[in-house]
Design a protein around this motif. Sequence first.
Motif, PDB file in Angstrom:
ATOM      1  N   ARG A 280       0.820  -1.217   0.000  1.00  0.00           N
ATOM      2  CA  ARG A 280       0.000   0.000   0.000  1.00  0.00           C
ATOM      3  C   ARG A 280       0.854   1.267   0.000  1.00  0.00           C
ATOM      4  O   ARG A 280       0.330   2.373   0.084  1.00  0.00           O
ATOM      5  CB  ARG A 280      -0.931   0.007   1.221  1.00  0.00           C
ATOM      6  CG  ARG A 280      -1.967  -1.116   1.219  1.00  0.00           C
ATOM      7  CD  ARG A 280      -3.053  -0.889   2.264  1.00  0.00           C
ATOM      8  NE  ARG A 280      -2.507  -0.885   3.619  1.00  0.00           N
ATOM      9  CZ  ARG A 280      -2.375  -1.971   4.381  1.00  0.00           C
ATOM     10  NH1 ARG A 280      -2.725  -3.169   3.904  1.00  0.00           N
ATOM     11  NH2 ARG A 280      -1.887  -1.882   5.600  1.00  0.00           N
ATOM     12  N   THR A 281       2.167   1.102  -0.112  1.00  0.00           N
ATOM     13  CA  THR A 281       3.089   2.231  -0.114  1.00  0.00           C
ATOM     14  C   THR A 281       3.292   2.714  -1.544  1.00  0.00           C
ATOM     15  O   THR A 281       3.389   1.910  -2.475  1.00  0.00           O
ATOM     16  CB  THR A 281       4.439   1.814   0.504  1.00  0.00           C
ATOM     17  OG1 THR A 281       4.209   1.318   1.825  1.00  0.00           O
ATOM     18  CG2 THR A 281       5.411   2.974   0.565  1.00  0.00           C
ATOM     19  N   SER A 282       3.358   4.018  -1.741  1.00  0.00           N
ATOM     20  CA  SER A 282       3.481   4.568  -3.091  1.00  0.00           C
ATOM     21  C   SER A 282       4.776   4.118  -3.743  1.00  0.00           C
ATOM     22  O   SER A 282       5.786   3.855  -3.073  1.00  0.00           O
ATOM     23  CB  SER A 282       3.432   6.099  -3.062  1.00  0.00           C
ATOM     24  OG  SER A 282       4.627   6.621  -2.500  1.00  0.00           O
ATOM     25  N   LEU A 283       4.756   4.053  -5.071  1.00  0.00           N
ATOM     26  CA  LEU A 283       5.943   3.659  -5.809  1.00  0.00           C
ATOM     27  C   LEU A 283       7.098   4.617  -5.527  1.00  0.00           C
ATOM     28  O   LEU A 283       8.244   4.191  -5.343  1.00  0.00           O
ATOM     29  CB  LEU A 283       5.637   3.633  -7.313  1.00  0.00           C
ATOM     30  CG  LEU A 283       6.830   3.356  -8.238  1.00  0.00           C
ATOM     31  CD1 LEU A 283       7.438   1.998  -7.954  1.00  0.00           C
ATOM     32  CD2 LEU A 283       6.400   3.460  -9.706  1.00  0.00           C
ATOM     33  N   ALA A 284       6.805   5.909  -5.490  1.00  0.00           N
ATOM     34  CA  ALA A 284       7.862   6.894  -5.252  1.00  0.00           C
ATOM     35  C   ALA A 284       8.546   6.655  -3.905  1.00  0.00           C
ATOM     36  O   ALA A 284       9.782   6.715  -3.798  1.00  0.00           O
ATOM     37  CB  ALA A 284       7.293   8.305  -5.308  1.00  0.00           C
ATOM     38  N   GLU A 285       7.748   6.375  -2.881  1.00  0.00           N
ATOM     39  CA  GLU A 285       8.338   6.138  -1.561  1.00  0.00           C
ATOM     40  C   GLU A 285       9.122   4.834  -1.540  1.00  0.00           C
ATOM     41  O   GLU A 285      10.197   4.756  -0.942  1.00  0.00           O
ATOM     42  CB  GLU A 285       7.250   6.114  -0.486  1.00  0.00           C
ATOM     43  CG  GLU A 285       7.829   5.977   0.921  1.00  0.00           C
ATOM     44  CD  GLU A 285       6.772   6.062   2.009  1.00  0.00           C
ATOM     45  OE1 GLU A 285       7.108   5.797   3.175  1.00  0.00           O
ATOM     46  OE2 GLU A 285       5.613   6.395   1.682  1.00  0.00           O
ATOM     47  N   GLN A 286       8.597   3.792  -2.198  1.00  0.00           N
ATOM     48  CA  GLN A 286       9.336   2.536  -2.277  1.00  0.00           C
ATOM     49  C   GLN A 286      10.714   2.750  -2.889  1.00  0.00           C
ATOM     50  O   GLN A 286      11.728   2.240  -2.394  1.00  0.00           O
ATOM     51  CB  GLN A 286       8.552   1.507  -3.093  1.00  0.00           C
ATOM     52  CG  GLN A 286       7.299   0.973  -2.424  1.00  0.00           C
ATOM     53  CD  GLN A 286       6.606  -0.081  -3.272  1.00  0.00           C
ATOM     54  OE1 GLN A 286       7.065  -0.424  -4.359  1.00  0.00           O
ATOM     55  NE2 GLN A 286       5.484  -0.590  -2.776  1.00  0.00           N
ATOM     56  N   ARG A 292      16.794   2.914  -5.493  1.00  0.00           N
ATOM     57  CA  ARG A 292      16.835   2.384  -6.858  1.00  0.00           C
ATOM     58  C   ARG A 292      15.444   2.456  -7.464  1.00  0.00           C
ATOM     59  O   ARG A 292      14.437   2.418  -6.720  1.00  0.00           O
ATOM     60  CB  ARG A 292      17.304   0.921  -6.879  1.00  0.00           C
ATOM     61  CG  ARG A 292      18.760   0.732  -6.517  1.00  0.00           C
ATOM     62  CD  ARG A 292      19.177  -0.742  -6.651  1.00  0.00           C
ATOM     63  NE  ARG A 292      20.589  -0.926  -6.356  1.00  0.00           N
ATOM     64  CZ  ARG A 292      21.570  -0.785  -7.232  1.00  0.00           C
ATOM     65  NH1 ARG A 292      21.286  -0.458  -8.489  1.00  0.00           N
ATOM     66  NH2 ARG A 292      22.841  -0.977  -6.885  1.00  0.00           N
ATOM     67  N   ASN A 293      15.373   2.516  -8.797  1.00  0.00           N
ATOM     68  CA  ASN A 293      14.051   2.434  -9.413  1.00  0.00           C
ATOM     69  C   ASN A 293      13.613   0.978  -9.468  1.00  0.00           C
ATOM     70  O   ASN A 293      14.434   0.059  -9.504  1.00  0.00           O
ATOM     71  CB  ASN A 293      13.991   3.125 -10.772  1.00  0.00           C
ATOM     72  CG  ASN A 293      14.812   2.428 -11.836  1.00  0.00           C
ATOM     73  OD1 ASN A 293      14.713   1.218 -12.043  1.00  0.00           O
ATOM     74  ND2 ASN A 293      15.625   3.199 -12.560  1.00  0.00           N
ATOM     75  N   LYS A 294      12.325   0.777  -9.459  1.00  0.00           N
ATOM     76  CA  LYS A 294      11.787  -0.575  -9.299  1.00  0.00           C
ATOM     77  C   LYS A 294      11.838  -1.376 -10.589  1.00  0.00           C
ATOM     78  O   LYS A 294      11.985  -2.604 -10.546  1.00  0.00           O
ATOM     79  CB  LYS A 294      10.338  -0.491  -8.804  1.00  0.00           C
ATOM     80  CG  LYS A 294       9.791  -1.809  -8.261  1.00  0.00           C
ATOM     81  CD  LYS A 294       8.467  -1.606  -7.540  1.00  0.00           C
ATOM     82  CE  LYS A 294       8.010  -2.880  -6.844  1.00  0.00           C
ATOM     83  NZ  LYS A 294       6.756  -2.663  -6.074  1.00  0.00           N
ATOM     84  N   GLY A 295      11.731  -0.713 -11.722  1.00  0.00           N
ATOM     85  CA  GLY A 295      11.707  -1.442 -12.981  1.00  0.00           C
ATOM     86  C   GLY A 295      13.059  -1.957 -13.404  1.00  0.00           C
ATOM     87  O   GLY A 295      13.307  -3.168 -13.452  1.00  0.00           O
ATOM     88  N   PRO A 299      20.336   2.766  -9.846  1.00  0.00           N
ATOM     89  CA  PRO A 299      20.388   3.743  -8.757  1.00  0.00           C
ATOM     90  C   PRO A 299      19.642   5.008  -9.174  1.00  0.00           C
ATOM     91  O   PRO A 299      19.708   5.411 -10.348  1.00  0.00           O
ATOM     92  CB  PRO A 299      21.890   4.010  -8.590  1.00  0.00           C
ATOM     93  CG  PRO A 299      22.585   2.856  -9.237  1.00  0.00           C
ATOM     94  CD  PRO A 299      21.680   2.397 -10.339  1.00  0.00           C
ATOM     95  N   LEU A 300      18.930   5.620  -8.264  1.00  0.00           N
ATOM     96  CA  LEU A 300      18.191   6.829  -8.600  1.00  0.00           C
ATOM     97  C   LEU A 300      19.151   7.886  -9.153  1.00  0.00           C
ATOM     98  O   LEU A 300      20.242   8.097  -8.624  1.00  0.00           O
ATOM     99  CB  LEU A 300      17.460   7.362  -7.378  1.00  0.00           C
ATOM    100  CG  LEU A 300      16.359   6.442  -6.826  1.00  0.00           C
ATOM    101  CD1 LEU A 300      15.671   7.092  -5.635  1.00  0.00           C
ATOM    102  CD2 LEU A 300      15.341   6.069  -7.907  1.00  0.00           C
ATOM    103  N   GLY A 301      18.741   8.494 -10.257  1.00  0.00           N
ATOM    104  CA  GLY A 301      19.585   9.445 -10.955  1.00  0.00           C
ATOM    105  C   GLY A 301      20.405   8.816 -12.057  1.00  0.00           C
ATOM    106  O   GLY A 301      21.079   9.525 -12.809  1.00  0.00           O
ATOM    107  N   LYS A 302      20.368   7.474 -12.171  1.00  0.00           N
ATOM    108  CA  LYS A 302      21.090   6.749 -13.216  1.00  0.00           C
ATOM    109  C   LYS A 302      20.084   6.012 -14.097  1.00  0.00           C
ATOM    110  O   LYS A 302      18.869   6.033 -13.859  1.00  0.00           O
ATOM    111  CB  LYS A 302      22.081   5.765 -12.589  1.00  0.00           C
ATOM    112  CG  LYS A 302      23.161   6.428 -11.749  1.00  0.00           C
ATOM    113  CD  LYS A 302      24.165   7.165 -12.612  1.00  0.00           C
ATOM    114  CE  LYS A 302      25.330   7.706 -11.803  1.00  0.00           C
ATOM    115  NZ  LYS A 302      26.376   8.308 -12.644  1.00  0.00           N
ATOM    116  N   LYS A 303      20.596   5.324 -15.141  1.00  0.00           N
ATOM    117  CA  LYS A 303      19.707   4.683 -16.111  1.00  0.00           C
ATOM    118  C   LYS A 303      19.731   3.161 -16.069  1.00  0.00           C
ATOM    119  O   LYS A 303      18.733   2.517 -16.380  1.00  0.00           O
ATOM    120  CB  LYS A 303      20.065   5.150 -17.526  1.00  0.00           C
ATOM    121  CG  LYS A 303      19.835   6.629 -17.770  1.00  0.00           C
ATOM    122  CD  LYS A 303      20.165   7.014 -19.209  1.00  0.00           C
ATOM    123  CE  LYS A 303      19.888   8.491 -19.459  1.00  0.00           C
ATOM    124  NZ  LYS A 303      20.204   8.874 -20.869  1.00  0.00           N
TER     125      LYS A 303
END
Length: 420
Positions: A280-286, A292-295, A299-303
């Motif tokens: 139930r936690t938002s994707l952004a908070e996860q 890291r991005n979930k998909g 690392p956040l800020g990288k591709k």
Amino acid sequence: MTPKPPVSRRKLLGFGAAGAAALGAGAVAARSLLDEPPVAHASSASDPFPFYGQYQAGIVTPAQDRLHFVSFDVTTDERAELVELLQDWTAAAARLTQGREAGSYGAVGGAPEAAPDDTGEALGLPASGLTLTVGFGGSLFDGRFGLAGRRPAALADLPKFPGELLNPEISGGDVCVQACAHDPQVAVHAIRNLARIGFGKVSVRWSQLGFGRTSSTSRAQATPRNLMGFKDGTNNLKLEDSALLRDHLWAAAQDGSPWMAGGSYLVTRKIRMTVETWDRTSLAEQEQIFGRNKGEGAPLGKKAEFDTPDFTAKGPDGELHIKSDAHVRLAHPSAHGEARLLRRGYNFVDGSDGLGRLDAGLFFIAYQRDPRKQFVPVQMSLAKSDPLNEYIKHVSSGLFACPPGVRDASDYWGRTLFEG
């Protein structure tokens, strides 16, 4: 009645020239382990890994899909009986990992009036990449077997970490066996037969089934996902990293316990996840919690997943892409003197907790050269500051010294401890 010759699971499947060639290649690979290996790959999920070698299989071996982990208490007080059990276990493990039955007469080859040498539920199944790895807990080094003076300093009891609620009934133990395979029945069969062989000398303290590996131990493997949906263990040590393995994984004689040279220290942690709250936690908070991005797992800020995290980079709003308490930052080697772990954990789902929630999570497994310098500082940092703690709870813990590998058929698990 004349006993029949041993029945091989591989022969029951019509194991022919291709399989024989694979075994021949495995024998060559096993001999190569006496030098600085790489560890051999099985050519398919049904084939065996070598059992003999400098290091125990099941550590840097490419992680299999299934786990049955068991911790035993030793019930005999006789040192000779414990040594005999380890010798019997080693002989059985050498057979089981190659797709054979646990004893020489197997499940159906002995006298009808006697109990079979093998329980039989794996008849007709291939080796399925089975590995068996043994370790010794700190409690084995008490006064029962004359081992108190041989307890390695690196096997010091783990400290109590903030927030942990450990259940002692599913923690610790004298001896552990980790069975990994691509077929759960093969892994369970192996543990069942070792427990049967140990009757009267050991009793099961606790055990854990696992599915869906949560780490890759080879660059040939894709990074898997944990039950929170995130890729796990991206920066794990890999079997191809020979120099890093030498520095961070394998114990050495100069560490203070020569009998452990070529061995490694195993930490287990059963980590319950409150998956219903997480879901139930938002994707952004996860993503902020992990860093890291979930998909893609980048690392956040990288591709890309394997891009190096930039812990100083900021977004257009001036805020750090990776927050100061993000999991990836707190666990990163750069935060702990470049300490690294080799993780090979598994997901688990143990039914429900009786309150309409899944009893699910991660059975964490990590090997290292010295837990005091590797696991302990990393876990202490996470326990104090990781926002992921809102969604997880550590409920069991284990620490074991896994001795070096079995060199040949005259050797046995733990020989360097008892005879060195």
